[in-house]
Design an enzyme around this catalytic site. Structure first.
Site, PDB file in Angstrom:
ATOM      1  N   SER A  48       0.576  -1.183  -0.112  1.00 44.84           N
ATOM      2  CA  SER A  48       0.305  -0.336   0.162  1.00 44.84           C
ATOM      3  C   SER A  48       0.877   1.092  -0.102  1.00 44.84           C
ATOM      4  CB  SER A  48      -0.801  -0.276   1.088  1.00 44.84           C
ATOM      5  OG  SER A  48       0.087  -0.134   2.418  1.00 44.84           O
ATOM      6  N   LYS A  49       0.300   2.035  -0.130  1.00 42.69           N
ATOM      7  CA  LYS A  49       0.736   3.790  -0.585  1.00 42.69           C
ATOM      8  C   LYS A  49       1.338   3.986   0.836  1.00 42.69           C
ATOM      9  CE  LYS A  49      -0.907   7.138  -3.813  1.00 42.69           C
ATOM     10  NZ  LYS A  49      -2.160   7.863  -4.240  1.00 42.69           N
ATOM     11  N   ARG A  50       0.654   3.388   1.751  1.00 46.98           N
ATOM     12  CA  ARG A  50       1.288   3.663   2.924  1.00 46.98           C
ATOM     13  C   ARG A  50       3.031   4.080   3.774  1.00 46.98           C
ATOM     14  NH1 ARG A  50      -2.216   6.420   7.180  1.00 46.98           N
ATOM     15  NH2 ARG A  50      -0.120   6.156   7.952  1.00 46.98           N
ATOM     16  N   GLY A  81       5.111   3.184   1.423  1.00 47.52           N
ATOM     17  CA  GLY A  81       6.292   3.594   0.035  1.00 47.52           C
ATOM     18  C   GLY A  81       5.291   3.617  -0.959  1.00 47.52           C
TER      19      GLY A  81
END
Length: 486
Positions: free
Chosen positions: A256-258, A260
Site C-alpha cells: 500500500s501507499k502508506r 512507500g
RNA sequence: GGCGCGUUCGUCUAGCUGGCUUAGGACGCCGCCCUCUCAAGGCGGAGAUCAUGGGUUCGAAUCCCGUACGCGCUACCA
C-alpha cells in the site's frame, strides 16, 4: 479451445496511476500472451462513477507503454470486440442482465439502503455466520414489480444464487478450489445508477472478448464462484483461471501507499530503469526453476509459464530492486548510458552545452561501476561537472597536514610542464614529484583527491585528473590550497 | 465472526513426481583479497530445527489430517 489463440486481458480500474501490483499482473498477462502467440488486451473497468479520475486512463497507458507492455487491443488500439471501456458498454450489460431475469437467474430488487442496512445489523446481532440479502424482492409478484418499475423508484438487479450447491473450479496456480453457494450473496449485478458491478461486467466482457485465460490478483479468488455461476447461467464456456499471489509491504500486509511508493511513475521518477523494474517485478512470484535472476523482457517471454507462479505473497524488497537497477545499468553500453545521462543533465541545473559527448563518455567510463542510478553520476561525482565549492571536513582533518599546501604546489608545477597529458603522463609526473619530495605516494594522493574533487572517494585519482584536464586540475589545486589554508 | 488462500534463511526463492539436502542460489549483512580512496570483481562467513502437532513410510521440506499464525474476500468498489 485447444487450438484457439490465447487471449488474455489486463483489466484495471482507472484510479489515477499504475500500481506496481497492477504492473505485475499486467506483465504476467503480457508474458503469457507473448509466450503463447496470444493477444494481450487492455480493458478499462470504469463502472464506478464515484471513483472517476480525470486523465487516469492516459496515465495508465503511458506507464504500461513505458514498461514495454504494448497491448494488442485496447482503448487506443482498437480490435473488433470493443469498445474496451466498460462505461461505453452499458447497453450490453443491460441486455445480458435482462436475459438473466428472463431465465430466472436474476431479479429486480427495490430495497432501500435503509432496509439493507437494517437487515445487515439484524443479522449481525443474531450472529449469523454471514450477512446476506434475504431474497425479499425475489418473491415480489409480477404486478408489484411492474408497478415499482413504472414508478421509477431506485432498483438494482441481483444474482439469484441457489442454495446448497457446490461450486468447484480448477485454478492454474492453486489447483482445485471449492465453495458452497450458501456462502454466496445475491450479488448486485446492475446498480441503481444503471452501471454494472464488476462481477457482471467482467464475465460478460471476458466472454464477448473471447478471453481464454483470466489472470488476475488473488483478491478475486473469493468472488470467482459468482463468476462461475454467471458463466453457467449464460451457458457460456468458462475461461481458465489463474489467481496471482499478492505483493506485500515489509510487514506482509497488502502493498500500500502508506508504506512507500506503489505507482510505477514514482519508480520512474526516482530513476529506476524500466528494464530493472520489469525484471524485478517478474521475479516476485515467479522463477524459471533455475538460478537465473537477470532477465531482459525477451528472455522472460521465452521462459514464462503460469505453472511456475508461486502461491504465496511476496514482499516488495527495495534493496534487491536497487541491485537489479545497478546490474541493468552496468549492462548498458556507454552510448546508451550517454543518452540517459544527457537527459538527466537536462533536467538538472547544469548547462548541457558545457559537456560534450566525448567528455561525458569519459565520465561514464570512470563512474559506471560506482553508480546504481543515472542521477548518481551527478550526485556521486559532482566534481566532474563543477569545481568543488567546499571540501569534506573529515578528509581535511585526516589528510591535510601543515606541509600539504607546499607539496600540492610542487605538484602544480610538475603538472604545468605537461603537454596535453594522458592519465599515464599525470601519474608519471606525480611519481616524480613525490620522489623529489621524498614522501610516499599515499601521503599526497589523498590530499590531491580532496583538492581536486572535494571528496575522499571516487574513481582512480589519475582517471579524474585526465578527465578534468591539466588547466582545470591546476586551477582546482590552487583553489583548494587557498580555501583550506584560510 | 463466516468463507477462501497461504506458511523453506531478514527478504526474493530452488526444492514440484518422497532418499543424490550435512536444505541450494540471490539481495542485504560481516570478513578477507585486489587497491591511492570508493565501487566493481574474487574468495569466505553468519543466517532456515523447512509455522506447529500428529500420522503414512525403512525414509518427508516434499504425501495425509489437525492446530496456530498471516493475508484476501465478506459493498449498489474494483
Amino acid at each position: 479451445m485447444i487450438n484457439e489463440t490465447p487471449r488474455v486481458r489486463f483489466a484495471p480500474s482507472p484510479t489515477g496511476y499504475l500500481h506496481v501490483g497492477g504492473l505485475r499482473t499486467a506483465l504476467y498477462n503480457f508474458l503469457f500472451a507473448r509466450r503463447n502467440n496470444g493477444r494481450f488486451i487492455l480493458r478499462i473497468e470504469d463502472t464506478d462513477r464515484k471513483r472517476f479520475v480525470e486523465g487516469a486512463v492516459e496515465n495508465l497507458v503511458a506507464s504500461l507503454k513505458w514498461c514495454g507492455l504494448e497491448f494488442d487491443e485496447g482503448p487506443d488500439a482498437a480490435g473488433d470486440v470493443g469498445p474496451y471501456m466498460q462505461s461505453r458498454r452499458l447497453d450490453i450489460y443491460d441486455y445480458h442482465a435482462k436475459q438473466l431475469i428472463e431465465s430466472g437467474h436474476a431479479y429486480y430488487c427495490f430495497c432501500t439502503p435503509e432496509r439493507l442496512n437494517a437487515l445487515r445489523e439484524e443479522q449481525q446481532k443474531q450472529k449469523l455466520p454471514q450477512a446476506k440479502y434475504d431474497k425479499h424482492c425475489l418473491h415480489l409478484s409480477k404486478d408489484e414489480i411492474e408497478k415499482s418499475l413504472a414508478s421509477g423508484i431506485d432498483k438494482v438487479i441481483r444474482l439469484n444464487v441457489e442454495p446448497n450447491q457446490k461450486i468447484i473450479f480448477e485454478d492454474i496456480i492453486r489447483g482445485r478450489v471449492e465453495f458452497d453457494s450458501n456462502n454466496i450473496d445475491d450479488q448486485v449485478l446492475i446498480k441503481s445508477d444503471g452501471y454494472p458491478t464488476y462481477h457482471l461486467a467482467n464475465v460478460v466482457d471476458d466472454h464477448l472478448m473471447k478471453i481464454t485465460h483470466v489472470i488476475r490478483g488473488e483478491e478475486w479468488l473469493s468472488s470467482t464462484p459468482k463468476h462461475i455461476l454467471l458463466y453457467d447461467f449464460f451457458n457460456w464456456e468458462k475461461p481458465e483461471f489463474a489467481h496471482l499471489p499478492l505483493l506485500l509491504n515489509p510487514d506482509r500486509s497488502k502493498l500500500s501507499k502508506r508504506q512507500g511508493d506503489v505507482a510505477v511513475e514514482d519508480y520512474r521518477a526516482k530513476g529506476y530503469l524500466k528494464e530493472a523494474l520489469v525484471n524485478f517485478v517478474a521475479l516476485l512470484g515467479w522463477n524459471a526453476g533455475d538460478d537465473k535472476e537477470f532477465y531482459y523482457m525477451n528472455e522472460l517471454i521465452e521462459k514464462f509459464s503460469l505453472e511456475r507462479v508461486n502461491k504465496s505473497g511476496a514482499v516488495f524488497d527495495l534493496e534487491k530492486l536497487n541491485w537489479l537497477n545497478a546490474e541493468h545499468l552496468r549492462k548498458k553500453t556507454d552510448n546508451e548510458i550517454l543518452q540517459l545521462l544527457k537527459e538527466e543533465i537536462n533536467h538538472s541545473a547544469l548547462d548541457i552545452s558545457q559537456y560534450p559527448d566525448e567528455y561525458l563518455l569519459k565520465v561514464i567510463t570512470a563512474m559506471k561501476e560506482r553508480v546504481s542510478f543515472i542521477h548518481e553520476f551527478l550526485s556521486k561525482s559532482p566534481y566532474l561537472f563543477e569545481a568543488p565549492k567546499e571540501y569534506e571536513q573529515a578528509a581535511i582533518a585526516k589528510g591535510w597536514k601543515p606541509e600539504t599546501p607546499e607539496e600540492l604546489k610542487k605538484l602544480c608545477s610538475a603538472f604545468s610542464n605537461l603537454e596535453n597529458p594522458s592519465k599515464e603522463d599525470f601519474e608519471q609526473a606525480f611519481e616524480k614529484a613525490v620522489g623529489e619530495l621524498n614522501i610516499s605516494k599515499g601521503k599526497l594522493i589523498h590530499p590531491l583527491r580532496l583538492a581536486v574533487s572535494g571528496m575522499s572517494t571516487g574513481p582512480g585519482m589519475f582517471d579524474i585528473l585526465f578527465i578534468l584536464g591539466k588547466e582545470e586540475v591546476i586551477k582546482r589545486i590552487n583553489n583548494a590550497v587557498e580555501t583550506i589554508r584560510a
